[in-house]
Write a protein that holds these residues in place. Sequence first.
Motif, PDB file in Angstrom:
ATOM      1  N   THR A   1     -10.223   1.218  -2.105  1.00 36.26           N
ATOM      2  CA  THR A   1     -10.216   2.521  -2.513  1.00 36.26           C
ATOM      3  C   THR A   1     -11.072   2.627  -3.811  1.00 36.26           C
ATOM      4  OG1 THR A   1      -7.968   2.640  -3.669  1.00 36.26           O
ATOM      5  CG2 THR A   1      -8.141   3.183  -1.224  1.00 36.26           C
TER       6      THR A   1
ATOM      7  N   GLY B   1      -2.553   2.729  -1.665  1.00 31.58           N
ATOM      8  CA  GLY B   1      -3.659   1.981  -0.948  1.00 31.58           C
ATOM      9  C   GLY B   1      -3.919   0.584  -1.574  1.00 31.58           C
TER      10      GLY B   1
ATOM     11  N   VAL C   1      -6.380   3.073   3.529  1.00 31.43           N
ATOM     12  CA  VAL C   1      -6.918   4.488   3.571  1.00 31.43           C
ATOM     13  C   VAL C   1      -5.668   5.347   4.058  1.00 31.43           C
ATOM     14  CG1 VAL C   1      -8.407   6.030   4.487  1.00 31.43           C
ATOM     15  CG2 VAL C   1      -9.133   3.922   3.753  1.00 31.43           C
ATOM     16  N   GLN C   2      -5.065   5.071   5.199  1.00 27.48           N
ATOM     17  CA  GLN C   2      -4.154   5.469   5.753  1.00 27.48           C
ATOM     18  C   GLN C   2      -2.895   5.950   4.881  1.00 27.48           C
ATOM     19  OE1 GLN C   2      -3.722   7.163   9.173  1.00 27.48           O
ATOM     20  NE2 GLN C   2      -6.019   6.999   8.780  1.00 27.48           N
TER      21      GLN C   2
ATOM     22  N   TYR D   1       0.701  -1.306  -0.013  1.00 27.92           N
ATOM     23  CA  TYR D   1       0.004   0.010  -0.215  1.00 27.92           C
ATOM     24  C   TYR D   1       0.814   1.216   0.022  1.00 27.92           C
ATOM     25  CZ  TYR D   1      -3.859  -3.071   1.413  1.00 27.92           C
ATOM     26  OH  TYR D   1      -4.957  -4.092   1.704  1.00 27.92           O
ATOM     27  N   THR D   2       2.020   1.196   0.557  1.00 24.80           N
ATOM     28  CA  THR D   2       3.006   2.472   0.686  1.00 24.80           C
ATOM     29  C   THR D   2       3.610   2.675  -0.574  1.00 24.80           C
ATOM     30  OG1 THR D   2       4.875   1.100   1.909  1.00 24.80           O
ATOM     31  CG2 THR D   2       2.936   2.446   3.091  1.00 24.80           C
TER      32      THR D   2
ATOM     33  N   GLN E   1       1.939   5.431  -2.502  1.00 23.09           N
ATOM     34  CA  GLN E   1       0.600   5.908  -1.638  1.00 23.09           C
ATOM     35  C   GLN E   1      -0.550   5.487  -2.492  1.00 23.09           C
ATOM     36  OE1 GLN E   1       2.555  10.258  -0.695  1.00 23.09           O
ATOM     37  NE2 GLN E   1       0.456   9.997  -0.414  1.00 23.09           N
TER      38      GLN E   1
ATOM     39  N   ARG F   1      -3.025   5.685   1.471  1.00 23.59           N
ATOM     40  CA  ARG F   1      -3.188   6.550   0.333  1.00 23.59           C
ATOM     41  C   ARG F   1      -3.245   7.805   0.702  1.00 23.59           C
ATOM     42  NH1 ARG F   1      -6.026   4.793  -4.541  1.00 23.59           N
ATOM     43  NH2 ARG F   1      -6.515   6.857  -5.605  1.00 23.59           N
ATOM     44  N   ASP F   2      -3.570   8.211   2.035  1.00 24.15           N
ATOM     45  CA  ASP F   2      -3.391   9.714   2.627  1.00 24.15           C
ATOM     46  C   ASP F   2      -2.137  10.086   3.083  1.00 24.15           C
ATOM     47  OD1 ASP F   2      -6.317   9.836   2.208  1.00 24.15           O
ATOM     48  OD2 ASP F   2      -6.649   9.649   4.346  1.00 24.15           O
ATOM     49  N   GLY F   3      -0.973   9.288   2.628  1.00 18.09           N
ATOM     50  CA  GLY F   3       0.301   9.611   2.825  1.00 18.09           C
ATOM     51  C   GLY F   3       0.920   9.188   4.141  1.00 18.09           C
ATOM     52  N   VAL F   4       0.170   8.380   5.245  1.00 15.77           N
ATOM     53  CA  VAL F   4       0.810   8.044   6.440  1.00 15.77           C
ATOM     54  C   VAL F   4       1.989   6.861   6.135  1.00 15.77           C
ATOM     55  CG1 VAL F   4       0.290   6.745   8.434  1.00 15.77           C
ATOM     56  CG2 VAL F   4      -1.153   8.421   7.595  1.00 15.77           C
TER      57      VAL F   4
END
Length: 183
Positions: free
Chosen positions: A77, A72, A139-140, A66-67, A70, A142-145
Amino acid sequence: MADLVAALGIASARIYAAFGSKEALFREAIELYEAKEGGFADRALSEATDVRSALDDMFRAAIALYTKGQRGCMVVTAATNCAPENAALGAWLSEHRKARTQSIIDRLRRAKHTEEIADHVDEAALGDCCATMLHGLSVQARDGVGADRLNAMVDAFLAAFDLMTTKSRRRRDRASVRNSIRR
């Protein structure tokens, strides 16, 4: 789609035509994803010798996938908020997510049957939590975490998993020791 057009060097309309429709292309892409890189969860749940390792492997593989860029998870998604004309596609993806949740519940049920986890554990509720964690990682990411924070989340989740799944066993063991001392 832009990446696919660039890679193939042909117009999107021709790509859709090759698959019959835009939806057919999307379904084919999802099935390919699940069979290849997105199949990490099935592999982890079936290959690990114990349920905790299976969950750990599944979550860590999810983070690695997922990372990358970014992105996900495609199944999590893609098309979660569909236009009315794509409702069938949204429902199809929902069934894929539900199947993943069920595969986790089934693995937990087997672990309960073999006494890897305590018999008081509600495997359906715990499976839902595991699926929520898995989908949340997507989700995280995808949000850049970043991977470090996601791995820390997994560490916290697995610590709670350990407490939840072994507490009864420890209590039972202490009670057994107390009973043997009294005799």
